[in-house]
Motif scaffolding. Structure first.
Motif, mmCIF file in Angstrom:
data_model
loop_
_atom_site.group_PDB
_atom_site.id
_atom_site.type_symbol
_atom_site.label_atom_id
_atom_site.label_comp_id
_atom_site.label_asym_id
_atom_site.label_seq_id
_atom_site.Cartn_x
_atom_site.Cartn_y
_atom_site.Cartn_z
ATOM 1 N N TRP A 60 0.857 -1.187 0.000
ATOM 2 C CA TRP A 60 0.000 0.000 0.000
ATOM 3 C C TRP A 60 0.896 1.241 0.000
ATOM 4 N N ARG A 77 -3.351 3.538 -0.504
ATOM 5 C CA ARG A 77 -3.727 3.065 -1.842
ATOM 6 C C ARG A 77 -3.032 1.732 -2.111
ATOM 7 N N THR A 79 -1.184 -1.008 -3.966
ATOM 8 C CA THR A 79 -0.338 -1.021 -5.154
ATOM 9 C C THR A 79 0.028 -2.466 -5.470
ATOM 10 N N ARG A 145 -10.657 -1.801 3.810
ATOM 11 C CA ARG A 145 -10.866 -1.352 2.425
ATOM 12 C C ARG A 145 -12.110 -0.478 2.348
ATOM 13 N N ARG A 147 -12.628 1.349 -0.800
ATOM 14 C CA ARG A 147 -12.974 1.442 -2.210
ATOM 15 C C ARG A 147 -12.319 0.286 -2.961
ATOM 16 N N GLU A 150 -10.064 -0.231 -9.551
ATOM 17 C CA GLU A 150 -8.776 0.237 -10.030
ATOM 18 C C GLU A 150 -8.053 1.107 -8.995
ATOM 19 N N ASP A 151 -8.797 1.970 -8.305
ATOM 20 C CA ASP A 151 -8.216 2.816 -7.266
ATOM 21 C C ASP A 151 -8.477 2.214 -5.898
ATOM 22 N N GLU A 152 -8.093 0.947 -5.770
ATOM 23 C CA GLU A 152 -8.385 0.249 -4.512
ATOM 24 C C GLU A 152 -7.795 1.011 -3.331
ATOM 25 N N THR A 153 -8.659 1.431 -2.432
ATOM 26 C CA THR A 153 -8.238 2.305 -1.341
ATOM 27 C C THR A 153 -8.624 1.716 -0.002
#
Ligand code: MN
Length: 176
Positions: A60, A77, A79, A145, A147, A150-153
């Motif tokens: 992350w 975020r 990664t 988590r 979100r 693609e923008d897993e947050t």
């Protein structure tokens, strides 16, 4: 996530990432899977938290870095997964290469899963709870988590325990 994304984005000859060595076995440390936090002075300065899960470093990027105050929520975020050897990486990734900028190991140690489920299962469910045994960071942390896609947050927060500190942000005072 696997390592395909990591390999796809790296041209190994251009980067200190090609000079990996096996992580040294810790002497007298707690045993358990490893974690590392690398300060990454890239285009946007951030801290990369990586947890060893099933043979890779699940990662992350945390723009503000970790907090020691249970009142804080730090945006993290997700990664791409990194190979285990990346835990000892320090140096300069050249401009123009993926993730260009200076990398230092800001903290490193082991962690313990504080849930009754395997870490991979927790990842899928979007909630991790773990105890860090680092040089700078100690005690319980949780990642949730908020979100997907693609923008897993995720949000990182400190549990209330002996490792918690009111000052909250160990990053500016202990950048080394
Ligand atoms: Mn990074």
């Amino acid at each position: 996530m696997g390592l395909n994304e990591y390999r796809r984005t790296r041209q190994s000859a251009r980067s200190p990432e090609s000079r990996t060595r096996q992580p040294r076995r810790r002497r007298g440390g707690k045993s358990g899977p490893q974690f590392v936090i690398q300060h990454h002075a890239a285009r946007s300065d951030h801290y990369d938290l990586r947890l060893e899960i099933d043979g890779v470093l699940v990662s992350w990027a945390i723009p503000k870095g970790p907090s020691t105050s249970p009142r804080d929520r730090r945006m993290a975020r997700r990664t791409e997964d990194h190979p285990l050897e990346y835990a000892t990486i320090e140096g300069t990734i050249p401009d123009g290469a993926y993730g260009g900028g200076d990398v230092i190991v800001w903290d490193r140690g082991t962690y313990a899963n504080k849930t009754d489920h395997a870490m991979t299962k927790c990842l899928g469910r979007g909630h991790l709870s773990f105890h860090l045994h680092g040089k700078k960071l100690h005690g319980g942390y949780a990642l949730t988590r908020v979100r997907e896609g693609e923008d897993e947050t995720w949000l990182l927060f400190k549990r209330q325990d002996g490792g918690a500190g009111a000052e909250g942000n160990p990053v500016p005072s202990r950048p080394e």
